[in-house]
Enzyme design. Structure first.
Site, PDB file in Angstrom:
ATOM      1  N   GLU A 200       0.673  -1.736  -0.549  1.00  0.00           N
ATOM      2  CA  GLU A 200       0.095   0.134   0.643  1.00  0.00           C
ATOM      3  C   GLU A 200       0.606   0.952   0.323  1.00  0.00           C
ATOM      4  O   GLU A 200       0.703   2.389   0.783  1.00  0.00           O
ATOM      5  CB  GLU A 200      -0.872   0.072   1.007  1.00  0.00           C
ATOM      6  CG  GLU A 200      -1.819  -1.176   1.039  1.00  0.00           C
ATOM      7  CD  GLU A 200      -3.087  -1.364   2.237  1.00  0.00           C
ATOM      8  OE1 GLU A 200      -3.412  -1.706   2.391  1.00  0.00           O
ATOM      9  OE2 GLU A 200      -2.157  -0.900   3.278  1.00  0.00           O
ATOM     10  N   GLU A 274      -6.809  -7.616  -1.362  1.00  0.00           N
ATOM     11  CA  GLU A 274      -7.508  -7.536   0.018  1.00  0.00           C
ATOM     12  C   GLU A 274      -8.455  -7.076  -0.338  1.00  0.00           C
ATOM     13  O   GLU A 274      -9.262  -6.342  -0.260  1.00  0.00           O
ATOM     14  CB  GLU A 274      -6.939  -6.150   0.736  1.00  0.00           C
ATOM     15  CG  GLU A 274      -5.734  -6.839   1.533  1.00  0.00           C
ATOM     16  CD  GLU A 274      -4.889  -5.839   2.386  1.00  0.00           C
ATOM     17  OE1 GLU A 274      -6.402  -5.415   2.790  1.00  0.00           O
ATOM     18  OE2 GLU A 274      -3.965  -5.941   2.936  1.00  0.00           O
TER      19      GLU A 274
END
Length: 734
Positions: A200, A274
């Protein structure tokens, strides 16, 4: 005669050749043993070709689930993996926490519950591919996002950048980590089919050269499998790195979200790295739950687009010890001990309604029966446990702890401890001398929460919101001012990572004069300290009322094979629980979490020592119960799988056969039912488990028959591969 015999021999030879070829094909995906013989034909690995993944040149869909080995007792790893397979998943994803593997600079630990090689090999044995997410930053609601706190000793440190002090530490860590990872890659006979570059980074993006550095750090150490990145929609374009497949993270499928991937990379397969099956909790907030039907419908919608998916989390586990992370947006909020996450399996690994709904969905997508779910593990209710002895923290100090003397306050990370790497977690006590009372002001230099004492008298608390207190005037002469500061967990996400030093991070003022000449006591509460605590003199019988800070101890006696249980600390205020030296984590009466998970493997037959460090108000007993309470307020919980009334089930399309069995199941699964109470005789639990597994199969078969027309899985298409089988394509025609 001879020509006829020759044809027969040729036919037999052809059959024999075909059998040999089939045997070799089967062996090429046989993960029961990782030997050179098993390497035959493994040359291509996971690849991308336009809109699909290929594994060894065959179409492949990733059906993944996240489970973190460091959050689950090692004894339960295989059980959770088998449940992944039974749910229809073919891939396991896991982070690797740097701050556990290198607690002290240059000293690495890959043993016991941190045995990464054993974990990945076990995944292979149980037919699961692996997507590895080695960081160095992992987020994951984990202290400092998995980065070791000793990095913050450098006052100029710039985490997650190409700052020399950071990259030198990463290089040393990767040298050790990749020596374990590289031999377990697919092309070398292992289960790892892909490796993620950082995590991320698009939401951080402080250094445009950093992602390229991490990518090359992996490649230069022998990573040869497919590389990926992972970001939410807003961070996608900022977290890219050439040569790595971009994947996306989300919970709700917004219109056009998956197509947005085409704007950052053309003609590539789509993957949700995710898909958030639930959410995490913060102290003082609610327990978050995510509706099972909404979750499964979103997963079905993702699959209909042809995308691959990873369920984050499939099984959350627990933030044992002091390892929870924190958020810092408008205000600082630390995460609770449980990482239940409202995931597919509970914190203790039990089935939920999400599991069975997903199992049904994946079974339909795959088009063939799935393995039966493993047997359920009953939980124990050991009843009330008396904490019969206590010792005040003030009595422990001279017996076990040597203070560090410093003119100025020193933050935890820069204390000269642990071979000069500082104190990473726990509490630290700052003690100085004052000669009167007045106005105490922290100027926001307390991280994260301080109890203030004059001698042993409690005065109040200081934190982010309360930065000043009145210190009462006393008799003439000096007094001790004590600040017991708790590190509640470092922020794991956002732009404030470089500011996560704990303890007193600057001057504290009394009547506008900075305090000086401190004695500083480290209360990291490591195993050696807890063991020494057992033998210190001064333990006394607990009175009817006592105010901490103090240590309390009692004993849990178990006659039969230990089982999982949950500790409820009603009447206690805030602190930490240790069982047989294992740090279960924090409790706090503000909730939402009210029970701590205690794994059965950490218990033993006979006596089990329980030690509680209570900061303030202590009870006399704790309760061992067989049902967790995490603070949920919604009626549809996860204590019992498939918990719903017959009316609710009718609304979802279930028929009478489904109702009949489910009503029987619900009676048996009731929290008041003797079937779920423990301990029970082994033969009785075995009969119950066999009946449950048979019934589960019947429920799934009945549900599939009853909802066949409604679900119309004709639009679903999946190419699924397990390491123990051929790569196969399953298509449902319109």
């Amino acid at each position: 005669m001879w020509p006829c015999g020759g044809r027969r021999q040729r036919r037999l030879g052809a059959v024999a050749l075909l059998l040999v070829v089939l045997w070799l094909l089967l062996r090429r995906f046989n993960w029961s043993e990782l030997t050179p013989l098993g390497l035959w034909g493994r040359t291509l690995g996971l690849q991308t070709e336009k809109s699909q993944f290929l594994l060894e040149g065959m179409p492949f869909r990733i059906f993944g689930g996240s489970m973190h080995y460091f959050r689950v007792p090692r004894e339960y790893w295989e059980d959770r993996m088998l449940k992944m397979r039974a749910c229809g998943l073919n891939t396991l994803t896991t982070y690797v926490p740097w701050n556990l593997h290198e607690k002290e600079r240059g000293k690495f630990d890959f043993s016991k519950n941190l045995d990464l090689r054993a974990f990945l090999s076990l995944a292979a044995k149980n037919g699961l591919w692996v997507i590895l997410r080695p960081g160095p930053y992992i987020c994951s609601e984990w202290d400092l996002g998995g980065l070791p706190s000793w990095l913050l000793q450098d006052p100029e440190m710039q985490l997650r950048t190409t700052y020399k002090g950071f990259t030198e530490a990463v290089d040393a860590y990767f040298d050790r980590l990749m020596s374990i990872v590289v031999p377990l890659q697919y092309k070398k006979g292992g289960p790892i089919i892909a490796v993620q570059v950082e995590n991320e980074y698009g939401s951080y993006a402080k250094d445009p050269n950093y992602m390229a550095y991490v990518k090359m750090a992996l490649l230069n150490r022998g990573i040869v499998e497919l590389l990926m990145t992972s970001d939410n929609k807003n961070g996608l374009s900022f977290g890219l790195v050439e040569g790595a497949l971009a994947t996306v993270n989300f919970q709700k499928l917004e219109p056009g979200l998956l197509k947005y991937l085409d704007t950052v990379q053309k003609d590539q397969p789509k993957m949700v790295m995710e898909y958030w099956t639930g959410w995490f909790d913060n102290w003082g907030g609610p327990h978050y739950v995510f509706d099972a039907d909404e979750m499964v419908n979103t997963v079905a919608s993702i699959l209909k687009t042809g995308a691959s998916i990873n369920l984050y989390m499939f099984h959350g586990g627990t933030n044992f010890g002091f390892m929870n992370g924190a958020l810092e947006a408008d205000e600082y909020k630390s995460d609770v001990t449980s990482y239940d996450y409202d995931a597919v399996l509970t914190e203790a690994g039990d089935y939920t309604s999400k599991f069975f709904k997903l199992r049904q969905l994946f079974s339909m997508v795959i088009g063939q029966p799935l393995p039966l779910p493993p047997m359920i593990e009953s939980k124990a209710s050991y009843g009330a446990i008396l904490l019969h002895q206590y010792i005040s923290l003030w009595d422990v100090l001279p017996a076990l702890l040597q203070p560090i003397k410093s003119e100025l306050p020193v933050n935890m990370e820069n204390l000269q401890l642990n071979d000069s790497i500082g104190q990473p977690y726990g509490y630290v006590l700052y003690e100085t001398v004052i000669f009167g009372g007045g106005h105490l002001h922290t100027r926001d230099h307390v991280r994260d929460r301080a109890q203030v004492f004059v001698n042993t008298m409690y005065v109040g608390e200081l934190d982010y919101n309360t930065v000043e207190l009145s210190i009462p005037e006393g008799q003439q002469g000096f007094r001790q001012l004590r600040l017991l500061v708790e590190n509640r967990g470092r922020v794991n996400y956002g732009l404030a990572l470089n500011e996560q030093r704990k303890g007193l991070i600057g001057d504290v003022f009394l009547n506008k004069t900075p305090l000086r000449n401190f004695k500083i006591y480290s209360l990291e509460m490591k195993p050696a300290f807890m063991k020494s605590l057992q033998h210190v003199s001064g333990w006394s019988t607990v009175p009817d009322y006592f105010v901490g800070p103090a240590f309390f101890r009692g004993r849990l006696w178990i006659e039969q094979q230990p089982q999982d249980t949950f500790l409820k600390l009603q009447g206690w205020e805030k602190g930490v629980v240790f069982v047989n030296g294992q740090n279960l984590g924090r409790y706090w009466k503000i909730g939402p979490q009210e029970t701590l998970y205690l794994p059965g493997p950490w218990l033993r037959r006979g006596g089990n020592e329980i030690v509680i460090f209570e900061e303030r108000t202590a009870g006399r007993i704790i309760q061992s119960v067989d049902i967790p309470y995490l603070g949920r307020t919604q009626a549809r919980g996860r204590i019992c799988p498939l918990a719903a009334s017959s009316e609710e089930r009718t609304a979802r399309g279930a028929g009478p056969l489904f109702h009949g069995w489910m009503d029987g199941w619900m009676d048996g699964c009731s929290s008041s039912s003797p079937w779920t109470r423990s301990p029970q005789p082994g033969w009785l639990r075995m009969l119950w488990t066999i009946w449950w597994m048979w019934g589960s199969k019947k429920v799934l078969e009945a549900g599939e028959r009853e909802r066949e027309e409604e679900l119309k899985p004709s639009e679903l298409k999946a190419e699924l591969s397990f390491p123990g089988t051929f790569t196969m394509c399953y298509c449902w025609p319109p």
